[in-house]
Design a protein around this motif. Sequence first.
Motif: not given
Length: 249
Positions: A200-212
């Motif tokens: 995904t390119h949804e960086m909000g999701f990456a910041r909110k949910a990603a471990d890596r």
Amino acid sequence: MANQSEPLVVVDHVEKHYGDFHALKDVNLTVERGQVVVVIGPSGSGKSTLCRTINRLETITSGEIRIDGKVLPAEGKALANLRAEVGMVFQSFNLFAHKTILENVTLGPIKVRGVSKAEAEAEARKLLDRVGVGHQANKLPAQLSGGQQQRVAIARALAMRPKVMLFDEPTSALDPEMINEVLDVMVELAREGMTMVVVTHEMGFARKAADRVVFMADGQILEDETPEEFFTNPRTDRSKDFLSKLITH
Ligand SMILES: Nc1ncnc2c1ncn2[C@@H]1O[C@H](COP(=O)(O)OP(=O)(O)O)[C@@H](O)[C@H]1O
Ligand SMILES: [Mg+2]
């Protein structure tokens, strides 16, 4: 039998060629149980190919992919069983147009998992409620919005009780106002402990949910870091360039 010491997903020195084209170059990736890994990178970098090899929609040229300690089989029933452990959600929802929402979600469990119709329907209704489209169960896909259809696609994948969920740009085909309703379902899934690989390119999701965050370019993984580290201190010129373009558009 699950091998608790082995990460849930192991991509081990994987190479993939499409004819002369080298699409994955010595790709190594491990995903621990309950981890959420976001994969980003420019178009054509091999993100979809990586997803498709993990559930064997594509063969690999060399290397090995293991799910829960088991090497992905080449074909046959063993492959069908292992593939059922890997849920996949695509950019295009791929629902069966002439089946109801409920039928779309019950089909896999009935056909592949051998669940009774009544049991499959009861479970499907719970899943549809969970993704917020329970009241749409008897409609056809075309009667739903894109965001609703994508949430059905997530419910359909979950109905197979996968060990890991792969998402390949699940919000890229959606109108902007529908993106969050899908991301919210994914964030919730991550909070509940689902193991996820999300392109995904949804960086909000990456910041909110990603471990890596894993950054790919030209068929290679160039970076594999925490979101915090990746966004504040990208290490390669490729990732710096990529991030600067994301922010300015
Ligand atoms: N079936 C295929 N046959 C030949 N080339 C392919 C095929 N699928 C993908 N490719 C090529 O592999 C590269 C990586 O594609 P893809 O994995 O879809 O990238 P991404 O998802 O990062 O945009 C691209 O250059 C693409 O053109
Ligand atoms: Mg892609």
